[in-house]
Design a protein around this motif. Structure first.
Motif, PDB file in Angstrom:
ATOM      1  N   ARG A  35     -11.682  -2.262  -0.548  1.00 56.23           N
ATOM      2  CA  ARG A  35     -11.553  -1.549  -1.829  1.00 56.23           C
ATOM      3  C   ARG A  35     -10.098  -1.557  -2.278  1.00 56.23           C
ATOM      4  N   GLU A  36      -9.879  -1.897  -3.534  1.00 54.94           N
ATOM      5  CA  GLU A  36      -8.512  -1.906  -4.071  1.00 54.94           C
ATOM      6  C   GLU A  36      -7.974  -0.485  -4.134  1.00 54.94           C
ATOM      7  N   ALA A  37      -6.682  -0.357  -3.845  1.00 54.82           N
ATOM      8  CA  ALA A  37      -6.087   0.965  -3.679  1.00 54.82           C
ATOM      9  C   ALA A  37      -5.349   1.450  -4.919  1.00 54.82           C
ATOM     10  N   ASP A  38      -5.532   2.725  -5.198  1.00 58.29           N
ATOM     11  CA  ASP A  38      -4.682   3.413  -6.158  1.00 58.29           C
ATOM     12  C   ASP A  38      -3.382   3.831  -5.493  1.00 58.29           C
ATOM     13  N   LEU A  39      -3.479   4.107  -4.193  1.00 55.65           N
ATOM     14  CA  LEU A  39      -2.363   4.710  -3.478  1.00 55.65           C
ATOM     15  C   LEU A  39      -2.410   4.313  -2.008  1.00 55.65           C
ATOM     16  N   VAL A  40      -1.237   4.007  -1.450  1.00 57.11           N
ATOM     17  CA  VAL A  40      -1.103   3.795  -0.007  1.00 57.11           C
ATOM     18  C   VAL A  40      -0.007   4.738   0.472  1.00 57.11           C
ATOM     19  N   LEU A  41      -0.303   5.510   1.498  1.00 60.20           N
ATOM     20  CA  LEU A  41       0.666   6.442   2.080  1.00 60.20           C
ATOM     21  C   LEU A  41       1.002   6.003   3.492  1.00 60.20           C
ATOM     22  N   VAL A  42       2.300   5.954   3.796  1.00 63.83           N
ATOM     23  CA  VAL A  42       2.773   5.520   5.109  1.00 63.83           C
ATOM     24  C   VAL A  42       3.587   6.656   5.733  1.00 63.83           C
ATOM     25  N   THR A  43       3.146   7.139   6.899  1.00 56.41           N
ATOM     26  CA  THR A  43       3.831   8.283   7.521  1.00 56.41           C
ATOM     27  C   THR A  43       5.165   7.901   8.149  1.00 56.41           C
ATOM     28  N   HIS A  44       5.271   6.640   8.624  1.00 59.67           N
ATOM     29  CA  HIS A  44       6.520   6.153   9.198  1.00 59.67           C
ATOM     30  C   HIS A  44       6.408   4.641   9.375  1.00 59.67           C
ATOM     31  N   VAL A  55      -3.828  -4.156   2.405  1.00 56.47           N
ATOM     32  CA  VAL A  55      -4.399  -3.465   1.247  1.00 56.47           C
ATOM     33  C   VAL A  55      -4.115  -4.242  -0.029  1.00 56.47           C
ATOM     34  N   HIS A  56      -5.132  -4.393  -0.865  1.00 61.07           N
ATOM     35  CA  HIS A  56      -4.943  -4.937  -2.213  1.00 61.07           C
ATOM     36  C   HIS A  56      -4.799  -3.764  -3.170  1.00 61.07           C
ATOM     37  N   LEU A  57      -3.680  -3.726  -3.871  1.00 64.14           N
ATOM     38  CA  LEU A  57      -3.436  -2.638  -4.817  1.00 64.14           C
ATOM     39  C   LEU A  57      -4.107  -2.927  -6.149  1.00 64.14           C
ATOM     40  N   LYS A  58      -4.567  -1.862  -6.814  1.00 63.92           N
ATOM     41  CA  LYS A  58      -4.955  -1.983  -8.213  1.00 63.92           C
ATOM     42  C   LYS A  58      -3.705  -2.307  -9.026  1.00 63.92           C
ATOM     43  N   ALA A  59      -3.886  -2.707 -10.266  1.00 64.86           N
ATOM     44  CA  ALA A  59      -2.748  -3.111 -11.110  1.00 64.86           C
ATOM     45  C   ALA A  59      -1.672  -2.026 -11.157  1.00 64.86           C
ATOM     46  N   ASP A  60      -2.102  -0.774 -11.200  1.00 66.49           N
ATOM     47  CA  ASP A  60      -1.129   0.330 -11.259  1.00 66.49           C
ATOM     48  C   ASP A  60      -1.025   1.055  -9.914  1.00 66.49           C
ATOM     49  N   GLY A  61      -1.489   0.402  -8.835  1.00 63.89           N
ATOM     50  CA  GLY A  61      -1.440   1.020  -7.506  1.00 63.89           C
ATOM     51  C   GLY A  61      -0.013   1.179  -7.003  1.00 63.89           C
ATOM     52  N   LYS A  62       0.187   2.176  -6.150  1.00 67.24           N
ATOM     53  CA  LYS A  62       1.539   2.464  -5.661  1.00 67.24           C
ATOM     54  C   LYS A  62       1.520   2.659  -4.141  1.00 67.24           C
ATOM     55  N   ILE A  63       2.634   2.303  -3.516  1.00 65.03           N
ATOM     56  CA  ILE A  63       2.839   2.547  -2.086  1.00 65.03           C
ATOM     57  C   ILE A  63       3.949   3.585  -1.947  1.00 65.03           C
ATOM     58  N   TYR A  64       3.689   4.630  -1.186  1.00 62.25           N
ATOM     59  CA  TYR A  64       4.696   5.644  -0.900  1.00 62.25           C
ATOM     60  C   TYR A  64       4.899   5.725   0.603  1.00 62.25           C
ATOM     61  N   ARG A  65       6.152   5.694   1.003  1.00 65.04           N
ATOM     62  CA  ARG A  65       6.512   5.733   2.414  1.00 65.04           C
ATOM     63  C   ARG A  65       7.171   7.074   2.744  1.00 65.04           C
ATOM     64  N   ALA A  66       7.392   7.304   4.029  1.00 66.10           N
ATOM     65  CA  ALA A  66       8.023   8.563   4.446  1.00 66.10           C
ATOM     66  C   ALA A  66       9.319   8.813   3.677  1.00 66.10           C
ATOM     67  N   ALA A  67      10.101   7.761   3.469  1.00 67.19           N
ATOM     68  CA  ALA A  67      11.399   7.909   2.792  1.00 67.19           C
ATOM     69  C   ALA A  67      11.250   8.378   1.343  1.00 67.19           C
ATOM     70  N   ASP A  68      10.087   8.143   0.749  1.00 65.23           N
ATOM     71  CA  ASP A  68       9.850   8.616  -0.617  1.00 65.23           C
ATOM     72  C   ASP A  68       9.581  10.111  -0.657  1.00 65.23           C
ATOM     73  N   PHE A  69       9.159  10.665   0.460  1.00 69.09           N
ATOM     74  CA  PHE A  69       8.837  12.094   0.520  1.00 69.09           C
ATOM     75  C   PHE A  69       9.941  12.927   1.166  1.00 69.09           C
ATOM     76  N   LEU A  70      10.699  12.316   2.064  1.00 64.46           N
ATOM     77  CA  LEU A  70      11.655  13.067   2.883  1.00 64.46           C
ATOM     78  C   LEU A  70      13.073  12.686   2.485  1.00 64.46           C
ATOM     79  N   LYS A  71      13.743  13.615   1.786  1.00 69.85           N
ATOM     80  CA  LYS A  71      15.104  13.351   1.317  1.00 69.85           C
ATOM     81  C   LYS A  71      16.034  14.462   1.788  1.00 69.85           C
ATOM     82  N   ASP A  72      17.018  14.099   2.599  1.00 67.36           N
ATOM     83  CA  ASP A  72      18.012  15.064   3.088  1.00 67.36           C
ATOM     84  C   ASP A  72      17.361  16.303   3.707  1.00 67.36           C
ATOM     85  N   GLY A  73      16.330  16.064   4.506  1.00 67.36           N
ATOM     86  CA  GLY A  73      15.687  17.171   5.206  1.00 67.36           C
ATOM     87  C   GLY A  73      14.700  17.968   4.366  1.00 67.36           C
ATOM     88  N   THR A  74      14.515  17.570   3.103  1.00 67.91           N
ATOM     89  CA  THR A  74      13.570  18.268   2.225  1.00 67.91           C
ATOM     90  C   THR A  74      12.285  17.452   2.113  1.00 67.91           C
TER      91      THR A  74
END
Length: 197
Positions: A35-44, A55-74
């Motif tokens: 199934r084509e992905a809207d979103l891929v999340l990577v914990t590390h 994973v095959h992304l949809k045209a507007d699909g996005k990949i988010y990694r740990a670094a996208d969520f964790l900035k300067d301890g926040t």
């Protein structure tokens, strides 16, 4: 349509919302990448969690990694595809605190805790205040906490259901560990099993 979580094995999951959005978490193991992905999340960024090329992304699909969520301890959060996603602590001697996250995901009314690779964290006491429906805890005893520590974490978190995952390096699933794991509301999922709601 119902929401569905497919356990692909090891620490890999595919979540489909009732509206039809497709989210993969830590792609690496098992089947179900059709199934084509809207979103891929990577914990590390360990190889057994970040095989985003599966994973095959949809045209507007996005990949988010740990670094996208964790900035300067926040630890960040976002809403995407109608799903509330909050990053939380994940760490141990093999997983630096500043490079790894777990995810709390509110999907069509169910709260899921996908712990990523971790041992007991300070934040788990706070997670106990959250009405978590399913907690997915790693317990290989080599790269992560062992089964006994995972049992303690399950007690701390107090989710309605706890699912043992990431149980043996190189294996999608380990029957012995899964059966031995003791927790209130334990649910054993084998690769290819689904939860629907």
């Amino acid at each position: 349509m119902m929401a569905e979580l497919l356990y692909q094995g090891h620490g890999s999951f595919r979540i489909c919302t009732a509206e039809g959005a497709v989210i993969y978490v830590d792609p690496y193991a098992g089947e179900g990448y059709d199934r084509e992905a809207d979103l891929v999340l990577v914990t590390h960024e360990h190889y057994d969690h970040n095989q985003v090329d599966l994973v095959h992304l949809k045209a507007d699909g996005k990949i988010y990694r740990a670094a996208d969520f964790l900035k300067d301890g926040t630890y960040g959060s976002m809403t995407a595809c109608g799903v509330e996603i909050r990053s939380v602590e994940a760490y141990n001697q093999n997983h630096p605190k500043d490079q790894c996250v777990g995810f709390l995901m509110k999907v069509d009314g169910k709260l899921l805790y996908l712990a990523g690779d971790t041992s007991e964290t300070e934040e788990m006491k706070a997670l106990a205040k959250e009405p978590i429906d399913y907690a997915f805890l790693p317990m290989d005893g080599i790269y992560n906490m062992d089964r006994k520590e995972a049992e303690r974490c399950a007690r701390i978190i107090g989710a309605a259901h706890t699912v043992p995952v990431h149980m043996k390096p190189g294996a999608l699933f380990d029957e012995e560990t899964a059966q031995a794991f003791q927790a209130e509301g334990k649910v054993v999922m084998k690769p290819g099993d689904t939860l629907t709601w």
